[in-house]
Write an enzyme that holds these catalytic residues in place. Structure first.
Site, PDB file in Angstrom:
ATOM      1  N   PRO A  20       0.935  -1.155  -0.025  1.00 11.31           N
ATOM      2  CA  PRO A  20       0.141  -0.114  -0.207  1.00 11.31           C
ATOM      3  C   PRO A  20       1.053   1.285   0.054  1.00 11.31           C
ATOM      4  CG  PRO A  20      -0.739  -1.613   1.596  1.00 11.31           C
ATOM      5  CD  PRO A  20       0.396  -2.076   1.234  1.00 11.31           C
ATOM      6  N   ASP A  62      54.663   9.057  -7.767  1.00 12.07           N
ATOM      7  CA  ASP A  62      55.023  10.318  -7.418  1.00 12.07           C
ATOM      8  C   ASP A  62      55.402  10.561  -5.887  1.00 12.07           C
ATOM      9  OD1 ASP A  62      54.890  11.404  -9.787  1.00 12.07           O
ATOM     10  OD2 ASP A  62      52.767  12.040  -9.534  1.00 12.07           O
ATOM     11  N   LYS A  81      63.091  10.205  -9.205  1.00 14.52           N
ATOM     12  CA  LYS A  81      64.435   9.796  -9.190  1.00 14.52           C
ATOM     13  C   LYS A  81      64.883   9.314 -10.573  1.00 14.52           C
ATOM     14  CE  LYS A  81      65.201   9.352  -4.474  1.00 14.52           C
ATOM     15  NZ  LYS A  81      65.543   8.343  -3.354  1.00 14.52           N
ATOM     16  N   GLY A 103      49.547  11.511  -6.738  1.00 15.14           N
ATOM     17  CA  GLY A 103      48.649  12.071  -5.711  1.00 15.14           C
ATOM     18  C   GLY A 103      47.520  12.670  -6.308  1.00 15.14           C
ATOM     19  N   GLY A 114      48.135  17.863   4.085  1.00 15.22           N
ATOM     20  CA  GLY A 114      46.819  17.576   4.488  1.00 15.22           C
ATOM     21  C   GLY A 114      46.455  15.949   4.529  1.00 15.22           C
TER      22      GLY A 114
END
Length: 410
Positions: free
Chosen positions: A46, A200, A222, A253, A366
């Site tokens: 219903p 990276d 490197k 990243g 962060g």
């Protein structure tokens, strides 16, 4: 029946009638999987939750807005009984038994002819966990086992050998802002399957320590190259390893396509005929401010945010940023790679109309254990960076949103 374990089986429901009785929370949880299986779902209830109603409005299911009635299960292959009416559930269960319809009951599993396992998915594999002993049925324990198996498959800690031939190629994987838990599930799985990882400096370094010993890890910073040949050398390394038949992950990243030169690598791979998969990542432009308690948008404060690169100063002829126009915006400005240029950026913004009192936050490292936030204004940010010894990588947020939240200055 309780003395014997359930017999596990996978139902192929594409195009076959499935009847769901009840439109509440149980149906809301179970319907997406039935829809994904291609079932012809008929809901009899219903009323329904807003989410279930949205499925009906979208045409994913057929909804008959009424209570259960005898005969509803006559053409069904499978039934889910989940109403709040015990008598209706019992009657529907009896009808399912008469018509030999496999039937799940949410209110009384012992009276059902089928049980819904705790399920999870990972790269084309469905993990389904059932408690074999009805006397010791614990849904939380079953779900915990499911979660452990799926997580193991996703992060590579539970390794199952592939019987198919793996296709060599390169995956451009966005590793997120730094916290290893913020890489995507797919990115983590591809890392676990890699032969070579070219990483990276700003990628989630902690993940590299989890790789098996046979995986070759190459620090992109490197790779030998001349000053202006960095990207070309990385491209060549990707192509060289992929042509050796290896599965290569280019771990970046943030997101590969947000100031990550991901498209340059994808284009080089395409020209060399190397298959390339792009796995998006969580961009530091929104995740790092969020981790520092700064929303890039907020009702009544900022209705837009703009992300720009600060790696070249506003007066540099190489800059593609329209700084005068940015100064006229009222929303949030997020600057990446701009720590050493923030003084000239702030001067430019103020010169073209932004208030010198505009709040500025610099979030260094962060989402990592070394994260710290330094607050300033456009007028003071240049001296603050020097005085507080702010170093890259840091995300810079300019705008009134800096003052929003428990850590804000407002």
């Amino acid at each position: 029946m309780a003395e014997h374990p359930a017999y596990p089986v996978g139902l192929r429901l594409t195009g076959r009638r499935v009847v769901v009785l009840g439109g509440g929370q149980v149906a809301q949880r179970r319907l997406p999987a039935l829809i994904a299986a291609g079932a012809d779902v008929r809901l009899v209830s219903p009323d329904a939750t807003p989410s279930v109603e949205a499925m009906a409005d979208a045409g994913e299911i057929t909804w008959e807005r009424r209570p259960y009635a005898e005969g509803d299960l006559a053409d069904a292959w499978y039934a889910l009984i989940a109403t709040s009416d015990t008598e209706a559930n019992t009657a529907a269960s009896a009808e399912a038994e008469r018509h030999r319809v496999w039937c799940v009951r949410s209110d009384d599993a012992d009276r059902a002819t089928a049980w819904t396992p705790a399920t999870g998915h990972s790269e084309g594999v469905t993990v389904a966990v059932l408690t074999t002993d009805a006397r010791h049925r614990d849904p939380r324990h079953t779900a915990a086992i499911r979660d452990a198996v799926v997580e193991g498959l996703r992060d590579g800690t539970l390794v199952a050998p592939h019987r198919r031939t793996r296709t060599p190629g390169v995956a451009l994987v966005g590793g997120g802002p730094g916290d290893p838990d913020l890489i995507t599930v797919r990115g983590r799985r591809l890392l676990a399957e890699a032969d070579v990882v070219i990483a990276d400096r700003l990628g989630p370094r902690d993940l590299l320590a989890e790789l098996p010993p046979h995986v070759e890890v190459i620090d992109a910073a490197k790779i030998p190259y001349g000053r202006f040949m960095a990207q070309e050398a990385i491209n060549n390394a990707l192509i060289e390893h992929a042509k050796q038949g290896k599965a290569v992950v280019r771990l970046k990243g943030g997101d590969p396509f947000v100031f990550g030169r991901g498209m340059e690598e994808a284009q080089a791979l395409a020209e060399a005929g190397i298959p390339c998969t792009v796995v998006p990542g969580i961009s530091s432009s929104i995740s790092v401010p969020g981790a520092a308690g700064i929303p890039v948008t907020h009702r009544g404060v900022a209705h837009e945010f703009t992300v720009v690169s600060g790696h070249v100063a506003p007066d540099d002829e190489r800059s593609l940023v329209d700084w005068p126009s940015l100064a006229k915006l009222t929303g949030t400005l997020v600057i990446l790679m701009g720590v050493d240029k923030i003084g000239r950026i702030a001067e430019t913004l103020v010169a073209h109309g932004r208030s010198p009192e505009t709040p500025v936050a610099l979030v260094q490292e962060g989402t990592t254990a070394a994260q710290r936030r330094v607050d300033a204004t456009l007028a003071t940010v240049a001296e603050t960076v020097v005085a507080r010894e702010v170093r890259p990588p840091a995300v810079i947020v300019v705008g009134e949103v800096v003052g929003v939240g428990p850590h804000g200055t407002a």
